[in-house]
Motif scaffolding. Structure first.
Motif, PDB file in Angstrom:
ATOM      1  N   ARG A 312       0.839  -1.316  -0.058  1.00 44.19           N
ATOM      2  CA  ARG A 312       0.057   0.030  -0.049  1.00 44.19           C
ATOM      3  C   ARG A 312       0.686   1.262  -0.136  1.00 44.19           C
ATOM      4  O   ARG A 312       0.410   2.205   0.678  1.00 44.19           O
ATOM      5  N   ASP A 477      -8.727  -4.373  -5.280  1.00 45.39           N
ATOM      6  CA  ASP A 477      -8.072  -2.930  -5.188  1.00 45.39           C
ATOM      7  C   ASP A 477      -8.340  -2.105  -6.419  1.00 45.39           C
ATOM      8  O   ASP A 477      -9.025  -2.413  -7.345  1.00 45.39           O
ATOM      9  N   GLN A 479      -6.823   2.213  -7.646  1.00 42.30           N
ATOM     10  CA  GLN A 479      -5.439   3.033  -7.359  1.00 42.30           C
ATOM     11  C   GLN A 479      -6.012   4.481  -7.037  1.00 42.30           C
ATOM     12  O   GLN A 479      -7.001   4.862  -7.513  1.00 42.30           O
ATOM     13  N   CYS A 513      -1.108   4.790  -5.785  1.00 36.85           N
ATOM     14  CA  CYS A 513      -1.214   3.608  -4.509  1.00 36.85           C
ATOM     15  C   CYS A 513      -2.077   2.870  -4.632  1.00 36.85           C
ATOM     16  O   CYS A 513      -3.217   3.339  -4.736  1.00 36.85           O
ATOM     17  N   SER A 514      -1.890   1.767  -4.345  1.00 36.99           N
ATOM     18  CA  SER A 514      -3.032   0.441  -4.545  1.00 36.99           C
ATOM     19  C   SER A 514      -3.697   0.524  -3.250  1.00 36.99           C
ATOM     20  O   SER A 514      -3.172   0.504  -1.829  1.00 36.99           O
ATOM     21  N   VAL A 515      -5.015   0.508  -3.268  1.00 42.80           N
ATOM     22  CA  VAL A 515      -5.789   0.654  -1.948  1.00 42.80           C
ATOM     23  C   VAL A 515      -7.002  -0.582  -1.972  1.00 42.80           C
ATOM     24  O   VAL A 515      -7.551  -0.490  -3.041  1.00 42.80           O
ATOM     25  N   PHE A 520     -11.137   1.816   1.084  1.00 44.42           N
ATOM     26  CA  PHE A 520     -11.357   3.036   0.453  1.00 44.42           C
ATOM     27  C   PHE A 520     -12.697   3.605   0.654  1.00 44.42           C
ATOM     28  O   PHE A 520     -13.188   4.763   0.702  1.00 44.42           O
ATOM     29  N   TYR A 568      -2.532   9.158   3.709  1.00 42.81           N
ATOM     30  CA  TYR A 568      -1.343   8.510   3.300  1.00 42.81           C
ATOM     31  C   TYR A 568      -0.251   9.025   3.888  1.00 42.81           C
ATOM     32  O   TYR A 568      -0.159  10.576   4.049  1.00 42.81           O
ATOM     33  N   TRP A 574      -0.363   3.746   2.723  1.00 48.74           N
ATOM     34  CA  TRP A 574      -1.786   4.051   2.938  1.00 48.74           C
ATOM     35  C   TRP A 574      -2.325   3.700   4.248  1.00 48.74           C
ATOM     36  O   TRP A 574      -2.175   2.405   4.721  1.00 48.74           O
ATOM     37  N   GLY A 576      -5.433   5.473   5.475  1.00 49.33           N
ATOM     38  CA  GLY A 576      -6.887   5.789   5.397  1.00 49.33           C
ATOM     39  C   GLY A 576      -7.089   6.794   6.530  1.00 49.33           C
ATOM     40  O   GLY A 576      -8.328   6.932   6.581  1.00 49.33           O
TER      41      GLY A 576
END
Length: 847
Positions: A312, A477, A479, A513-515, A520, A568, A574, A576
């Motif tokens: 993340r 996921d 982004q 960023c991968s979330v 999310f 972030y 990441w 949240g």
């Protein structure tokens, strides 16, 4: 010869199993090799050797190597190694006869590999990106490009799935796809190789991918000659003492709160100077908490370097951390502690002296054990001895969602096995047979694959959801990336603008960023609670060319956040947390100011050349490009490809541009176009084309006009119905990816006026039944005669004309083509026409 080829690329002689892979008559289906012995080099270098240096197996070796990995960290590492190997053999320039190397990963620029189906290529990507494309629902890409990458990833490909123990539902989907490719047929050879140190071959047996007649999959593994290597012997006998840690993750909230501090105390006490201590935890949030606790315990002036790695992070942040953390040659005096999640579990060439790991499924533990004393040097020549501590998790009192991504049953089974052993070296693990739980996953079936061939959304604009076939639900996921724009303007929605111009939706790979979707969604709900943060999340709608507020996040989406939205931290990744904000100093100047406004969002309908091109010239160019594809020296095409039909479709593909709506639209952009000529390109890019036709002294909008549908209908009306005619008509219609299996009216179209003569006049995609199409000289002796467009094919059921001739509906014809050719091959044929069109369009006036 292979030995020299391998050594030139890696600096080492190949192991016997690597040599067998390159020189064998057939690829195995399973590569079962312990960690640290070079599976990646074995596969990639063997494929290159077979494609370029072995005439005997070149034709049976697929043109594209599709290397599928479960996580981004492994993709970056594999891509770097493959690039070095190609450069060592001067094969890195695809335009000069080399091999293309492309990354398919969220936020990455995968280049134009799909525009060159005749070239050898290595495609490295995450399972999300690769499997979604192989299912014709590519994440993070234009829906109109879906069929192209679907075709190229299901024809003439060797799929390699690495670290399969982390793939979940994706593993079953890969087996089903291979079985269905065999049954439904492809152009060129399509094979799959599954590899892992912990793969259970029975997991590859599915309803459409049954065990072969011999009762087992072809498997390559270590044999007697491999064990004659001293290095292999050292790895296989490496000592890795194993014991249970004195800290346990208990199920009650109070204990869980104390856990990071207690574990940090144990880790810092057991860490040895000038060595690497690895800490592998199951969840990102726990890894962040333990990392913070270690940093706090050591203090600011500590000589020990502490790093955090998980999935993340923005790539630019993660790359810098990995560059330092994975550099074992530059070890600080106080050593290094690396806290990580499953991102470090597989494939990473890293050797720790001390390893702490939370309880995990057995296959995952074996992979983690492989990161300790990986080279067998610990305890030798004054090197400190290796030690592994496993951390128990109290499954009985822990909520199921707290155990994710695993289940209590998986962890309980692994605990039983751990208590039976005191060493986790390869030789010790080989003596244990652990029966793991096979998770229940969604299985994609033949019916599903056939339905996914149709890329037309339903009437609500939705598509068939493929995410359940790619990963388990909680792993999906999207982004995100951050930009600055003015929030003080009067517009209540605060559309992302700088100096009155919309921000570009383009995001660099390094800033994404991968979330996880679930995380999310929670973050978005927090933003929406406050008026001042309500309009800080946006997505780009490429069809309308506008920004829209993000309300219902979906896998594969790219979401723009204002920097003040938070979520972030550069050191933690990441979180949240709205309080964690990316400092302005960490945005580039372009990002801080707002990237220049997008002058023109190039859509399929726009002019993409810098020159006026006549209709006749363009169709002849596309025909010539199709012939060039057929004759490409490097191609060595499947002999069953119907090139004559592809070339005919290429020649007729743009006949519909002679329609009054299209010609008027071009002249509206560039009035200087000559009236005595039909034009395909105006040479004046200026946004979306506006279509309209004047009829009975009234001007009617033809919004959504599709010239390729006119072209296809014109071809059908001038050629006797046959299987060949139907295929050519389909290829013509599909050359923009917008008209494929169905012809239907769209909600935003202008309806034709009704009259007594035509009380129910058919209309679809900006075309009205009875529209006139003038005669067009296509060159090379081909002429399209003047005619009135007949849309009766859009209706269900067969149509009987005035001469009592029966004409099947468009849907009936296209479904028959899909079933006759199979979805994979039919998509490949339409891709060849599209590629020829792209290449001709790129010529402009350069002839």
């Amino acid at each position: 010869m292979f030995d020299g080829f391998f050594e030139k690329a890696t600096g080492n002689r190949p192991y016997p199993f690597q040599r067998r892979l390159a020189l064998g008559e057939r690829w195995p289906e399973v590569l079962h090799i312990p960690t640290g012995l070079g599976k990646t080099a074995a596969v990639i270098l063997s494929w290159i050797y077979r494609r370029r240096y072995s005439e005997t197996v070149r034709s049976s070796t697929p043109r594209r190597l599709v290397y599928c990995l479960p996580m981004r960290t492994l993709v970056e590492q594999t891509e770097s190694a493959a690039r070095q190997w190609l450069e060592a053999h001067e094969l890195s320039d695809a335009s000069k006869g080399g091999i293309g190397l492309h990354v398919l990963m969220g936020g990455s620029d995968d280049g134009d590999w799909y525009k060159h189906p005749e070239r050898d290529a290595i495609l490295i990507g995450t399972q999300d990106m690769l499997l979604s494309r192989a299912l014709n629902r590519g994440y993070g890409m234009s829906r109109y490009q879906w069929p192209v990458q679907y075709a190229l990833l299901n024809n003439d490909c060797l799929w390699v799935l690495d670290e399969t123990q982390l793939m979940g539902a994706g593993l079953t989907t890969s087996a089903q796809l291979q079985g269905l490719r065999d049954r439904l047929q492809t152009y060129g050879s399509c094979q799959t190789l599954w590899m892992s140190a912990t793969l259970r071959p029975e997991s590859l047996t599915t309803v459409d991918h049954p065990l072969p007649a011999g009762g087992q999959w072809r498997t390559e593994t270590l044999e007697e000659d491999d064990f004659s290597s001293k290095y292999v012997q050292k790895l296989m006998t490496a000592a890795k003492p194993l014991e249970q840690a004195t800290v346990t993750l208990l199920g009650d909230a109070k204990s869980q709160k104390k856990y990071p501090g207690e574990l940090a105390e144990l880790i810092t006490a057991r860490h040895q100077p000038q060595t690497l201590t690895l800490v592998v935890l199951n969840r990102v949030s726990r890894a962040q908490d333990v990392f913070s606790a270690i940093k706090k315990r050591l203090g600011q002036q500590a000589e020990t370097d502490v790093r955090l790695i998980h999935s993340r992070f923005r790539p630019e942040d993660r790359a810098e951390t990995q560059r330092i953390a994975l550099n074992e040659k530059e070890m600080p005096k106080g050593g290094r502690i690396l806290v990580a999640t499953q991102a470090i579990e597989a494939g990473v060439d890293l050797s720790g002296t001390t390893l702490f790991t939370e309880l995990a499924p057995w296959s995952s533990l074996v992979q983690r054990f492989g990161r300790c004393n990986r080279r067998g040097d610990c305890g030798i020549a004054k090197m400190p001895a290796a030690q592994i501590d496993w951390i128990d998790i109290e499954t009985a009192r822990t909520k199921p969602n707290e155990l994710l991504p695993y289940t209590a049953e998986e962890l309980d089974l692994a605990r039983q096995s751990l208590k039976q052993i005191s060493d986790a070296g390869p030789q010790s693990l080989a003596e244990i047979d652990v029966e793991e739980i096979t998770p229940l996953v969604h299985v994609i079936r033949r019916k599903d694959v056939l339905e996914l061939f149709d890329t037309t959304p339903d009437l609500s604009g939705n598509d068939l959801d493929v995410s359940r076939y790619i990963r388990e639900t909680e792993d999906k996921d999207l982004q995100v990336y951050w930009r600055d724009w003015d929030l003080t303007k009067s517009n209540p929605k605060r559309i992302p603008e700088v100096a009155g111009k919309e921000l570009s939706p383009e995001a660099a790979r390094e800033e994404l960023c991968s979330v996880p979707i679930a995380g999310f969604a929670t973050f978005l709900s927090l933003l929406n609670k406050e008026e001042k943060t309500k309009h800080l999340a946006w997505i780009w709608n490429p069809l309308e060319g506008i920004w829209e507020e993000c309300r219902s996040p979906r896998p594969g989406q790219t979401v723009l956040l204002h920097r003040s939205a938070g979520g972030y931290d550069s050191e933690l990744g990441w979180t949240g947390d709205l309080k964690h904000r990316l400092p302005a100093s960490e945005l580039s100047e372009d990002q801080q100011a707002g990237v220049e406004a997008q002058a023109t969002m190039v859509a399929m309908d726009q002019e993409e050349t810098g020159a006026c091109v006549s209709l006749q010239r363009h169709v002849l160019d596309v025909k010539e490009e199709a012939q060039g594809l057929r004759d490409a020296k490097e191609a060595d095409w499947d002999e069953t490809i119907p090139w004559s039909r592809i070339i005919s479709a290429a020649h007729w593909h743009d006949v519909g541009k002679a329609h009054a709506a299209f010609q008027a639209a071009l002249r509206g952009i560039y009035p200087e176009l000559e009236d005595n000529e039909f034009w395909a390109k105006s040479g004046m890019p200026s946004g979306r084309i506006r279509y309209a036709v004047t009829e009975d002294n009234q001007t009617f909008s033809r919004r959504g006009f599709r010239h390729e549908l006119v072209s296809s209908l014109a071809y059908l009306q001038q050629h006797r119905s046959s299987d060949e005619t139907n295929l050519i008509a389909y290829l013509i219609a599909a050359h923009h990816g917008k008209v494929r299996l169905s012809i239907r009216s769209m909600p935003n179209e202008t309806k034709p006026p009704q009259s007594e003569e035509k009380p129910e006049r058919l209309f679809a995609r900006g075309i009205w039944d009875g529209d006139a199409l003038p005669a067009i000289d296509l060159g090379d002796g081909e002429v399209s005669e003047p005619l009135s467009i007949d849309l009766s094919l859009m209706q269900l059921g067969d149509h009987v004309d005035k001469d009592e001739e029966v004409h099947p509906s468009w849907l009936s014809r296209t479904l028959q083509l899909r079933d006759d050719y199979g979805p994979f091959r039919l998509a490949f044929l339409e891709t060849l026409v599209r590629v020829a069109d792209w290449r001709a369009s790129a010529r402009g006036d350069q002839r």
